[in-house]
Structures are given as C-alpha cells and as structure tokens.
Design a protein around this motif. Structure first.
Motif, PDB file in Angstrom:
ATOM      1  N   CYS A   1     -38.303  -8.145  32.373  1.00 57.68           N
ATOM      2  CA  CYS A   1     -38.154  -6.803  32.934  1.00 57.68           C
ATOM      3  C   CYS A   1     -37.303  -6.853  34.201  1.00 57.68           C
ATOM      4  O   CYS A   1     -37.550  -7.680  35.090  1.00 57.68           O
ATOM      5  CB  CYS A   1     -39.526  -6.205  33.243  1.00 57.68           C
ATOM      6  SG  CYS A   1     -40.509  -5.870  31.749  1.00 57.68           S
ATOM      7  N   GLN A   2     -36.328  -5.967  34.263  1.00 59.48           N
ATOM      8  CA  GLN A   2     -35.447  -5.868  35.410  1.00 59.48           C
ATOM      9  C   GLN A   2     -34.905  -4.447  35.471  1.00 59.48           C
ATOM     10  O   GLN A   2     -35.027  -3.686  34.511  1.00 59.48           O
ATOM     11  CB  GLN A   2     -34.299  -6.877  35.285  1.00 59.48           C
ATOM     12  CG  GLN A   2     -33.518  -6.731  33.996  1.00 59.48           C
ATOM     13  CD  GLN A   2     -32.513  -7.860  33.806  1.00 59.48           C
ATOM     14  OE1 GLN A   2     -32.411  -8.762  34.625  1.00 59.48           O
ATOM     15  NE2 GLN A   2     -31.760  -7.790  32.716  1.00 59.48           N
ATOM     16  N   PRO A   3     -34.333  -4.065  36.611  1.00 65.55           N
ATOM     17  CA  PRO A   3     -33.791  -2.702  36.711  1.00 65.55           C
ATOM     18  C   PRO A   3     -32.782  -2.424  35.599  1.00 65.55           C
ATOM     19  O   PRO A   3     -31.885  -3.223  35.346  1.00 65.55           O
ATOM     20  CB  PRO A   3     -33.142  -2.680  38.092  1.00 65.55           C
ATOM     21  CG  PRO A   3     -33.885  -3.716  38.863  1.00 65.55           C
ATOM     22  CD  PRO A   3     -34.227  -4.797  37.879  1.00 65.55           C
ATOM     23  N   LEU A   4     -32.991  -1.270  34.927  1.00 66.19           N
ATOM     24  CA  LEU A   4     -32.172  -0.960  33.758  1.00 66.19           C
ATOM     25  C   LEU A   4     -31.711   0.493  33.833  1.00 66.19           C
ATOM     26  O   LEU A   4     -32.530   1.398  34.041  1.00 66.19           O
ATOM     27  CB  LEU A   4     -32.979  -1.200  32.477  1.00 66.19           C
ATOM     28  CG  LEU A   4     -32.325  -0.835  31.149  1.00 66.19           C
ATOM     29  CD1 LEU A   4     -31.100  -1.706  30.910  1.00 66.19           C
ATOM     30  CD2 LEU A   4     -33.324  -1.001  30.003  1.00 66.19           C
ATOM     31  N   MET A   5     -30.396   0.712  33.666  1.00 66.28           N
ATOM     32  CA  MET A   5     -29.838   2.056  33.658  1.00 66.28           C
ATOM     33  C   MET A   5     -30.035   2.648  32.259  1.00 66.28           C
ATOM     34  O   MET A   5     -29.372   2.244  31.299  1.00 66.28           O
ATOM     35  CB  MET A   5     -28.357   2.029  34.024  1.00 66.28           C
ATOM     36  CG  MET A   5     -27.679   3.387  33.963  1.00 66.28           C
ATOM     37  SD  MET A   5     -28.139   4.484  35.315  1.00 66.28           S
ATOM     38  CE  MET A   5     -27.199   3.710  36.668  1.00 66.28           C
ATOM     39  N   LEU A   6     -30.942   3.592  32.145  1.00 65.47           N
ATOM     40  CA  LEU A   6     -31.243   4.174  30.840  1.00 65.47           C
ATOM     41  C   LEU A   6     -30.101   5.030  30.322  1.00 65.47           C
ATOM     42  O   LEU A   6     -29.932   5.161  29.099  1.00 65.47           O
ATOM     43  CB  LEU A   6     -32.528   5.011  30.922  1.00 65.47           C
ATOM     44  CG  LEU A   6     -33.826   4.236  31.147  1.00 65.47           C
ATOM     45  CD1 LEU A   6     -35.022   5.191  31.182  1.00 65.47           C
ATOM     46  CD2 LEU A   6     -34.032   3.201  30.063  1.00 65.47           C
ATOM     47  N   ASN A   7     -29.324   5.625  31.200  1.00 61.59           N
ATOM     48  CA  ASN A   7     -28.190   6.433  30.756  1.00 61.59           C
ATOM     49  C   ASN A   7     -27.262   5.612  29.866  1.00 61.59           C
ATOM     50  O   ASN A   7     -26.833   6.067  28.796  1.00 61.59           O
ATOM     51  CB  ASN A   7     -27.411   6.969  31.952  1.00 61.59           C
ATOM     52  CG  ASN A   7     -28.299   7.685  32.948  1.00 61.59           C
ATOM     53  OD1 ASN A   7     -29.200   7.099  33.519  1.00 61.59           O
ATOM     54  ND2 ASN A   7     -28.044   8.977  33.168  1.00 61.59           N
ATOM     55  N   THR A   8     -26.960   4.394  30.293  1.00 60.18           N
ATOM     56  CA  THR A   8     -26.050   3.535  29.533  1.00 60.18           C
ATOM     57  C   THR A   8     -26.694   3.066  28.239  1.00 60.18           C
ATOM     58  O   THR A   8     -26.074   3.091  27.164  1.00 60.18           O
ATOM     59  CB  THR A   8     -25.653   2.318  30.391  1.00 60.18           C
ATOM     60  OG1 THR A   8     -25.062   2.777  31.611  1.00 60.18           O
ATOM     61  CG2 THR A   8     -24.670   1.446  29.646  1.00 60.18           C
ATOM     62  N   LEU A   9     -27.964   2.646  28.319  1.00 59.57           N
ATOM     63  CA  LEU A   9     -28.651   2.120  27.136  1.00 59.57           C
ATOM     64  C   LEU A   9     -28.788   3.187  26.056  1.00 59.57           C
ATOM     65  O   LEU A   9     -28.513   2.927  24.873  1.00 59.57           O
ATOM     66  CB  LEU A   9     -30.034   1.589  27.533  1.00 59.57           C
ATOM     67  CG  LEU A   9     -30.886   1.046  26.381  1.00 59.57           C
ATOM     68  CD1 LEU A   9     -30.220  -0.171  25.760  1.00 59.57           C
ATOM     69  CD2 LEU A   9     -32.284   0.701  26.861  1.00 59.57           C
ATOM     70  N   VAL A  10     -29.187   4.368  26.430  1.00 59.93           N
ATOM     71  CA  VAL A  10     -29.368   5.440  25.445  1.00 59.93           C
ATOM     72  C   VAL A  10     -28.032   5.801  24.799  1.00 59.93           C
ATOM     73  O   VAL A  10     -27.954   6.048  23.587  1.00 59.93           O
ATOM     74  CB  VAL A  10     -30.014   6.669  26.122  1.00 59.93           C
ATOM     75  CG1 VAL A  10     -29.973   7.880  25.194  1.00 59.93           C
ATOM     76  CG2 VAL A  10     -31.446   6.365  26.519  1.00 59.93           C
ATOM     77  N   THR A  11     -26.979   5.838  25.585  1.00 57.83           N
ATOM     78  CA  THR A  11     -25.652   6.141  25.042  1.00 57.83           C
ATOM     79  C   THR A  11     -25.223   5.089  24.027  1.00 57.83           C
ATOM     80  O   THR A  11     -24.695   5.413  22.941  1.00 57.83           O
ATOM     81  CB  THR A  11     -24.620   6.228  26.182  1.00 57.83           C
ATOM     82  OG1 THR A  11     -25.037   7.229  27.122  1.00 57.83           O
ATOM     83  CG2 THR A  11     -23.244   6.571  25.633  1.00 57.83           C
ATOM     84  N   GLU A  12     -25.438   3.815  24.342  1.00 59.93           N
ATOM     85  CA  GLU A  12     -25.070   2.730  23.423  1.00 59.93           C
ATOM     86  C   GLU A  12     -25.856   2.820  22.125  1.00 59.93           C
ATOM     87  O   GLU A  12     -25.304   2.644  21.032  1.00 59.93           O
ATOM     88  CB  GLU A  12     -25.310   1.375  24.094  1.00 59.93           C
ATOM     89  CG  GLU A  12     -24.356   1.091  25.243  1.00 59.93           C
ATOM     90  CD  GLU A  12     -24.684  -0.213  25.949  1.00 59.93           C
ATOM     91  OE1 GLU A  12     -25.728  -0.816  25.589  1.00 59.93           O
ATOM     92  OE2 GLU A  12     -23.919  -0.629  26.835  1.00 59.93           O
ATOM     93  N   VAL A  13     -27.160   3.114  22.215  1.00 61.99           N
ATOM     94  CA  VAL A  13     -27.989   3.214  21.012  1.00 61.99           C
ATOM     95  C   VAL A  13     -27.522   4.384  20.151  1.00 61.99           C
ATOM     96  O   VAL A  13     -27.419   4.273  18.917  1.00 61.99           O
ATOM     97  CB  VAL A  13     -29.473   3.389  21.399  1.00 61.99           C
ATOM     98  CG1 VAL A  13     -30.310   3.750  20.180  1.00 61.99           C
ATOM     99  CG2 VAL A  13     -30.005   2.119  22.043  1.00 61.99           C
ATOM    100  N   ALA A  14     -27.197   5.509  20.774  1.00 60.45           N
ATOM    101  CA  ALA A  14     -26.742   6.679  20.012  1.00 60.45           C
ATOM    102  C   ALA A  14     -25.419   6.385  19.314  1.00 60.45           C
ATOM    103  O   ALA A  14     -25.233   6.716  18.126  1.00 60.45           O
ATOM    104  CB  ALA A  14     -26.610   7.876  20.953  1.00 60.45           C
ATOM    105  N   GLN A  15     -24.464   5.766  20.008  1.00 60.95           N
ATOM    106  CA  GLN A  15     -23.152   5.473  19.414  1.00 60.95           C
ATOM    107  C   GLN A  15     -23.278   4.458  18.278  1.00 60.95           C
ATOM    108  O   GLN A  15     -22.665   4.628  17.213  1.00 60.95           O
ATOM    109  CB  GLN A  15     -22.199   4.945  20.491  1.00 60.95           C
ATOM    110  CG  GLN A  15     -21.826   5.999  21.540  1.00 60.95           C
ATOM    111  CD  GLN A  15     -21.006   5.425  22.671  1.00 60.95           C
ATOM    112  OE1 GLN A  15     -20.858   4.204  22.799  1.00 60.95           O
ATOM    113  NE2 GLN A  15     -20.447   6.309  23.512  1.00 60.95           N
TER     114      GLN A  15
END
Length: 482
Positions: free
Chosen positions: A329-343
């Motif tokens: 576990c570490q600081p994670l930018m969800l904006n980027t992760l969610v975008t990658e999963v959607a694409q």
C-alpha cells in the motif's frame, strides 16, 4: 395490547422486542403478580368493609338488647314516658337516634335531635317491614344502619324500639383507606415490574452474551473465539461449554478446508498449466486436423484456462485466509488508475464505457495492482450481465468521508433476496439469466477480501431489470506533514 403499552410506559428504559424470552417471562410474572396483589387487595378491602358494618350492626343489636333492662330500672320510680326519655338520653349520640312507638304507632319517646331528621326518619319508616335485625340501607347518599325490634318490659309489649346510626363518615374513611391501599398496590406492582424485569434481564445476560458472540464471530475468528461466562446458572454454563466446543470443531473444520483448498490449488495448477501448454502447441500444429478436432482443442483450451483462473482465485483466497496475501500500500492517484482501467476495458471488450471523474485529485493509500484487479473484475461483471448495446459507467467521487468508485451497469440486476449473499464464495444467483453466464462465483468474494484488506468497503445496490451499482469506498490519503 393495552397492558403491553402500559408496561412499556412504566419502564420506558427497558426496550425489548415483544417476541423475546425476557419480555414474555416479564409479562407473565407481572400478570401473575397483578392478579395476586389485586386479589389480596380486593379481599382486604372487602374484609375491612364487612368488619366495619358488622361492628355497627353488633353495636345496635347490643343497644336493642340492653334497652329494655335499662328501661325497667327507670320505670320503677318514674312513669313509662319519663323512663323512656331517660333511657334514650343516656344512649343518644350525634350519629345514633333512638325512638319508641307504641302498638298504635304513637310516639312515646325520641332522641333530642329527632326533629332535625324527622323527614328522613319518616321515609325510613316507610320501609315495610322494618328490619328486625340491624341492616345497612342507603338514603339521600348516606349509609345508615337500621334496626326495629319489639320493646318488651316486665313481660309486657310496650311497642317497638327503633335505632338508627349514620355510618357515612366511617364509610368515607374506609373508602379513603381503600384508595390508599389501591395506590400502594399500584406502587408495589410498579416496583415488582422493575425488579422482575431487572432480575430476568440479569439472568438472561449470559444468553445475550452468547448471542452477541455468535452474531459477531467470523470464520477468521473461530480459532480465537471463546465464550466466558461468570456467575451464571449451571444450565447456562453447560450451554456455554457446548458452545465453545462447537466453535472449536468449526475452527478445526475451517482450518482443514483452508489447507485442502491451498493444497489442491497448488497441486492442480502445475499439471493444468502443462496440459494447457501441450493443447496450445497441438492447436498451433493443426494443419492435418479436422474442423471438429480443432473445435474440440479450442474448447479444451478454454476450459483449462477457466480452471486455472479458478485455481488462481482459490489460491488468492487461501493466501488471504492464511494472512499470506501481501499488499504494498502506497499513495495512489485514483484519477489515473480509473482512467487506465476504463481505457483498457473498452479496448479489450469493444464496449462503450463512460468515465465520470471529479476534477479534484483523489489520492488514497492502496495496492495499485490489487485495486486494479478488483476494478477490472467489477467491470467484467458489469459487461457480462448487461447487453452489448448498454454502456458501463465508471464514476470517481471525492467526499469528506473518502474516495468513492462506482461501477454501474444497466443490465439484468440482482434481486433483493440475493444481494446480502452476493459476496459469498461460490455463491451465484439461482436463475437462468445468471447461471448461463461464465464464472466461478469467486470474483466478488476476492474483490471484497482485497478491498477490506486495504481498509475499504464494497457495497452493492441493484434492482432487477434496471442494473447494479458496485461502490468501493477508500480512505483518502493525507500527508503526515499536512
């Protein structure tokens, strides 16, 4: 129901369901107490009233018995009329009136207060016949004891002796005492209700503790769960010991199941991987194979891959159960992760995926690979249980309480009866629309375990034929220097 509402008003702090054993025992004992106390109070009041009336009757009967003797003494020196007046004056009190009439109904003597109550006495004399023994009658709202007996002096009948005593004040005092008795009974019943309820609640406390332990215990806690009962009845202590033995047996069985799943998954994954490799190699060299043989190989490869995926899911569950599923576990930018999963999901599936993201940066502390695995799993489920023409929505929100990721579809939905169990292992809704879909029944259980391991939660809201929304909630990451 009226009695139940009254009891709940009397003891408002005791909030227990009407179907509970505590309420039923309390209600039964209270009813028995009310009946017992009510019977005693009623009997005591009736007995007090009877004693009062009997005492006054006996007084009048005694006066009527002694009056001729006293009259004989007074008539030795005086006339009959004078003797009657003297005898009456000696007996006269404020509440007692005495008068004598001869055989023709003429008045021979009377109390000095007779003229004040002449009208009342005339109405009393209208009673035909006048009681020869003392009786209680009611006139003008007053209680009066009456007695009319023949007056015999020296063997001759002079007429009749009439006695009247007003006992209204004594009756009012008695009624006042009865109201006091009723009030004391109400107070006693109230105290009994509270005492009985407290005693029963204290006696049932071990059972409540057992119920609380049973309702909060989880499969992971079976080995360390134990019910400790102090100062409990012998029967409940025996029940607690049986409960602990049951927990031990369940813990042993659960541990064996974990070991079995772990061992089977490990043992089967290697040969299945080997088989998959040979099948794929054989399919690549399919120049001399018939169409039917090629289809058979493709089916075998697909089923082998599906079995390997299920074994990998079982391994993940076994590692999670044994505490060997490690998270970075570490600081994670969800904006980027969610975008990658959607694409990535849109590219692989060819389906339309709507991405709705807040303009703010949403940062949480989580394992990127595990969270990505969960999101892909949820998106795959949404695609699987909705038609190709329906889009999938991925929504990222930031609230005061944390980060929220919603995976929404517009497919077949989940009935309310299945929603509480949708995250259980191997559980699948038992209907044709879901049974026909490919799946192992482990994906949501793994997703729930991973999200909870990252100190988050996952919930579902769904309505049949309208779709489902899976919501992941994660805590926001805050820099320690802020």
């Amino acid at each position: 129901m009226k009695l139940i509402r009254r009891l709940q008003k009397i003891i408002p702090k005791i909030k227990i369901p009407t179907s509970s054993l505590q309420f039923q025992l309390t209600l039964e004992l209270v009813i028995l107490s009310v009946i017992g106390l009510g019977s005693v109070a009623f009997w005591a009041g009736w007995q007090m009233e009877q004693n009062l009336v009997t005492a006054h009757k006996q007084t009048l009967e005694y006066i009527a018995m002694r009056f001729p003797e006293q009259l004989e003494l007074y008539t030795e020196a005086d006339s009959i009329e004078t003797g009657i007046e003297k005898a009456i004056s000696r007996l006269e009190t404020s509440n007692l009136m005495v008068w004598v009439k001869n055989s023709q109904g003429q008045l021979l003597g009377q109390s000095s207060s007779f003229h004040h109550r002449e009208n009342s006495l005339q109405r009393i004399e209208e009673i035909n016949p006048m009681p020869t023994t003392a009786q209680v009658v009611r006139f003008n709202g007053r209680d009066i004891v009456l007695c009319g007996t023949p007056l015999i002096v020296n063997g001759d009948t002079l007429g009749k002796l009439y006695l009247s005593q007003d006992i209204t004040i004594d009756q009012q005092k008695l009624n006042h005492s009865l109201w006091h008795l009723f009030f004391i009974s109400i107070v006693t019943v109230t105290v009994l209700v509270i005492a009985i309820s407290y005693t029963i609640s204290r006696g049932l406390h071990p059972l409540k503790k057992m119920s609380r332990v049973a309702s909060t215990i989880k499969a992971d806690d079976l080995s360390g769960a134990k019910l400790t009962l102090n100062q409990a009845p012998q029967e409940i202590i025996g029940l607690g010991e049986a409960f602990n033995e049951m927990l031990f047996r369940l813990s042993t069985s659960w541990e064996r199941q974990r070991q079995f799943l772990d061992n089977v998954s490990h043992e089967l994954r290697t040969p299945l991987t080997t088989i998959l490799g040979y099948l794929q190699s054989l399919l690549r060299r399919s120049d001399n194979l018939s169409t039917y043989q090629i289809q058979a190989l493709e089916t075998a490869i697909a089923e082998t891959e599906r079995t390997i995926r299920m074994l990998e899911d079982l391994l993940d569950l076994a590692r999670a159960d044994n505490g060997n599923l490690h998270f970075r576990c570490q600081p994670l930018m969800l904006n980027t992760l969610v975008t990658e999963v959607a694409q990535m999901s849109q590219k692989v599936s060819g389906r339309k995926i709507n991405l709705i993201i807040t303009d703010e940066d949403v940062i949480t502390c989580a394992d990127q690979d595990r969270l990505q695995q969960v999101l892909i799993n949820l998106v795959d489920n949404a695609l699987k249980y909705s038609s190709p023409s329906q889009p999938i929505d991925i929504i990222l929100e930031k609230s005061f309480h944390g980060a929220l990721i919603h995976i929404r579809d517009y497919g077949i939905g989940i009935s309310l009866a299945h929603q509480p169990r949708i995250f259980e292992r191997f559980y699948r809704a038992d209907d044709g629309m879901t049974r026909s879909r490919d799946g192992t029944g482990l994906g949501l259980a793994i997703a729930k375990g991973m999200i909870e391991a990252m100190e988050g939660t996952i919930k579902v809201r769904s309505k049949p034929q309208e779709g489902s929304i899976f919501t992941i909630s994660l805590a926001l990451w805050r820099d320690s220097h802020d």
